[in-house]
Design a protein around this motif. Structure first.
Motif, PDB file in Angstrom:
ATOM      1  N   LEU A  66       0.863  -1.176   0.000  1.00  5.54           N
ATOM      2  CA  LEU A  66       0.000   0.000   0.000  1.00  5.54           C
ATOM      3  C   LEU A  66       0.905   1.233   0.000  1.00  5.54           C
ATOM      4  N   PRO A  67       0.378   2.402  -0.338  1.00  7.02           N
ATOM      5  CA  PRO A  67       1.232   3.597  -0.382  1.00  7.02           C
ATOM      6  C   PRO A  67       2.014   3.852   0.905  1.00  7.02           C
ATOM      7  N   SER A  68       1.513   3.376   2.032  1.00  4.71           N
ATOM      8  CA  SER A  68       2.197   3.569   3.311  1.00  4.71           C
ATOM      9  C   SER A  68       3.311   2.541   3.544  1.00  4.71           C
ATOM     10  N   GLY A  69       3.557   1.640   2.557  1.00  3.00           N
ATOM     11  CA  GLY A  69       4.584   0.615   2.715  1.00  3.00           C
ATOM     12  C   GLY A  69       4.113  -0.569   3.534  1.00  3.00           C
ATOM     13  N   THR A  70       2.813  -0.747   3.615  1.00  2.00           N
ATOM     14  CA  THR A  70       2.218  -1.785   4.461  1.00  2.00           C
ATOM     15  C   THR A  70       1.293  -2.681   3.644  1.00  2.00           C
ATOM     16  N   LEU A  71       0.735  -3.657   4.354  1.00  2.00           N
ATOM     17  CA  LEU A  71      -0.393  -4.425   3.846  1.00  2.00           C
ATOM     18  C   LEU A  71      -1.395  -4.510   4.995  1.00  2.00           C
ATOM     19  N   ARG A  72      -2.652  -4.754   4.634  1.00  2.00           N
ATOM     20  CA  ARG A  72      -3.697  -4.831   5.659  1.00  2.00           C
ATOM     21  C   ARG A  72      -4.275  -6.242   5.648  1.00  2.00           C
ATOM     22  N   VAL A  73      -4.325  -6.847   6.820  1.00  2.00           N
ATOM     23  CA  VAL A  73      -4.888  -8.183   6.994  1.00  2.00           C
ATOM     24  C   VAL A  73      -6.132  -8.026   7.860  1.00  2.00           C
ATOM     25  N   THR A  74      -7.239  -8.596   7.388  1.00  2.00           N
ATOM     26  CA  THR A  74      -8.473  -8.518   8.174  1.00  2.00           C
ATOM     27  C   THR A  74      -9.135  -9.881   8.235  1.00  2.00           C
ATOM     28  N   TRP A  75      -9.919 -10.064   9.272  1.00  2.00           N
ATOM     29  CA  TRP A  75     -10.803 -11.217   9.335  1.00  2.00           C
ATOM     30  C   TRP A  75     -12.059 -10.811  10.079  1.00  2.00           C
ATOM     31  N   THR A  76     -13.137 -11.395   9.623  1.00  2.00           N
ATOM     32  CA  THR A  76     -14.441 -11.181  10.233  1.00  2.00           C
ATOM     33  C   THR A  76     -15.024 -12.549  10.535  1.00  2.00           C
ATOM     34  N   ARG A  77     -15.340 -12.766  11.793  1.00  2.00           N
ATOM     35  CA  ARG A  77     -15.907 -14.040  12.205  1.00  2.00           C
ATOM     36  C   ARG A  77     -17.391 -13.877  12.448  1.00  2.00           C
ATOM     37  N   LEU A  78     -18.154 -14.686  11.755  1.00  2.00           N
ATOM     38  CA  LEU A  78     -19.596 -14.766  11.958  1.00  2.00           C
ATOM     39  C   LEU A  78     -19.877 -16.064  12.711  1.00  2.00           C
ATOM     40  N   ALA A  79     -21.128 -16.368  12.944  1.00  2.00           N
ATOM     41  CA  ALA A  79     -21.477 -17.570  13.691  1.00  2.00           C
ATOM     42  C   ALA A  79     -20.920 -18.836  13.038  1.00  2.00           C
ATOM     43  N   HIS A  80     -21.008 -18.954  11.700  1.00  2.00           N
ATOM     44  CA  HIS A  80     -20.611 -20.197  11.028  1.00  2.00           C
ATOM     45  C   HIS A  80     -19.605 -19.986   9.902  1.00  2.00           C
ATOM     46  N   GLN A  81     -19.000 -18.808   9.832  1.00  2.00           N
ATOM     47  CA  GLN A  81     -18.010 -18.537   8.788  1.00  2.00           C
ATOM     48  C   GLN A  81     -16.957 -17.568   9.312  1.00  2.00           C
ATOM     49  N   VAL A  82     -15.821 -17.569   8.631  1.00  2.00           N
ATOM     50  CA  VAL A  82     -14.810 -16.542   8.848  1.00  2.00           C
ATOM     51  C   VAL A  82     -14.348 -16.079   7.471  1.00  2.00           C
ATOM     52  N   GLU A  83     -14.279 -14.762   7.290  1.00  2.00           N
ATOM     53  CA  GLU A  83     -13.721 -14.195   6.059  1.00  2.00           C
ATOM     54  C   GLU A  83     -12.351 -13.632   6.388  1.00  2.00           C
ATOM     55  N   VAL A  84     -11.354 -14.069   5.646  1.00  2.00           N
ATOM     56  CA  VAL A  84      -9.974 -13.628   5.805  1.00  2.00           C
ATOM     57  C   VAL A  84      -9.610 -12.848   4.549  1.00  2.00           C
ATOM     58  N   SER A  85      -8.964 -11.686   4.711  1.00  2.00           N
ATOM     59  CA  SER A  85      -8.586 -10.922   3.524  1.00  2.00           C
ATOM     60  C   SER A  85      -7.248 -10.222   3.717  1.00  2.00           C
ATOM     61  N   VAL A  86      -6.599  -9.969   2.579  1.00  5.20           N
ATOM     62  CA  VAL A  86      -5.328  -9.240   2.558  1.00  5.20           C
ATOM     63  C   VAL A  86      -5.451  -8.152   1.510  1.00  5.20           C
ATOM     64  N   THR A  87      -5.122  -6.935   1.901  1.00 10.17           N
ATOM     65  CA  THR A  87      -5.177  -5.789   1.004  1.00 10.17           C
ATOM     66  C   THR A  87      -3.771  -5.265   0.794  1.00 10.17           C
ATOM     67  N   ASP A  88      -3.421  -5.034  -0.476  1.00  6.12           N
ATOM     68  CA  ASP A  88      -2.104  -4.513  -0.838  1.00  6.12           C
ATOM     69  C   ASP A  88      -2.274  -3.483  -1.942  1.00  6.12           C
ATOM     70  N   GLY A  89      -1.172  -3.053  -2.516  1.00  6.48           N
ATOM     71  CA  GLY A  89      -1.205  -2.041  -3.570  1.00  6.48           C
ATOM     72  C   GLY A  89      -1.457  -2.601  -4.956  1.00  6.48           C
ATOM     73  N   GLY A  90      -1.794  -3.874  -5.053  1.00  9.69           N
ATOM     74  CA  GLY A  90      -2.095  -4.482  -6.354  1.00  9.69           C
ATOM     75  C   GLY A  90      -0.836  -4.900  -7.088  1.00  9.69           C
ATOM     76  N   GLY A  91      -1.053  -5.638  -8.138  1.00  5.49           N
ATOM     77  CA  GLY A  91       0.063  -6.140  -8.932  1.00  5.49           C
ATOM     78  C   GLY A  91      -0.292  -6.127 -10.402  1.00  5.49           C
ATOM     79  N   PRO A  92       0.609  -6.594 -11.236  1.00  6.51           N
ATOM     80  CA  PRO A  92       0.399  -6.543 -12.679  1.00  6.51           C
ATOM     81  C   PRO A  92      -0.579  -7.592 -13.211  1.00  6.51           C
ATOM     82  N   THR A  93      -0.913  -8.607 -12.397  1.00  7.79           N
ATOM     83  CA  THR A  93      -1.804  -9.664 -12.873  1.00  7.79           C
ATOM     84  C   THR A  93      -2.981  -9.837 -11.928  1.00  7.79           C
ATOM     85  N   GLU A  94      -4.027 -10.474 -12.424  1.00  6.67           N
ATOM     86  CA  GLU A  94      -5.208 -10.784 -11.621  1.00  6.67           C
ATOM     87  C   GLU A  94      -4.952 -12.067 -10.830  1.00  6.67           C
TER      88      GLU A  94
END
Length: 141
Positions: A66-94
């Motif tokens: 990311l522009p700040s030289g970091t990455l962001r890691v998040t997770w959200t836990r629901l009753a029967h699921q967890v969503e894990v995500s990583v946010t960065d500044g993107g790259g040249p490919t999908e």
């Protein structure tokens, strides 16, 4: 920076970490502690940690910070699921799973994510890309 929010049966955590290899370990430790503390089944904890490792590893290998030289890691836990995500500044490919020969030594990260998660995907913003995975959790007894 750590942000934790709790709303009824939903718990969300966001970590802003340096764009470096050691950040994967920090994120895994925190996720493991959160999930174990919530009584999540050990197999589900293991799967979530593996998915998180793959997403952070892919970010570090294939994207920019990311522009700040970091990455962001998040997770959200629901009753029967967890969503894990990583946010960065993107790259040249999908981000996408690769079809690889059995003899390939690498490149299986997103295939592992695909196998372990109920669904996963990519959210693109103007200056950031987020790769997320949603994992089903074993119902508690």
């Amino acid at each position: 920076m750590t942000v934790v929010s709790v709303e009824s049966s939903t718990t969300s955590t966001a970590l802003v970490l340096p764009f470096e290899v050691g950040s994967a370990r920090k994120a895994r430790r925190r996720l493991a502690a959160d999930l174990r503390g919530a009584g999540v089944h050990p197999d589900d904890v293991h799967d979530a940690l593996l998915v998180l490792s793959e997403l952070v590893g892919n970010s570090l290998r294939h994207a920019r910070p990311l522009p700040s030289g970091t990455l962001r890691v998040t997770w959200t836990r629901l009753a029967h699921q967890v969503e894990v995500s990583v946010t960065d500044g993107g790259g040249p490919t999908e981000p996408r799973p690769l079809e690889l020969p059995a003899s390939a030594l690498g490149g299986r990260g997103l295939a592992i994510v695909d196998d372990l998660s109920a669904r996963w995907g990519v959210r693109r913003g103007e200056r950031a890309t987020t790769v997320y995975a949603v994992l089903d959790l074993t119902p508690s007894r």
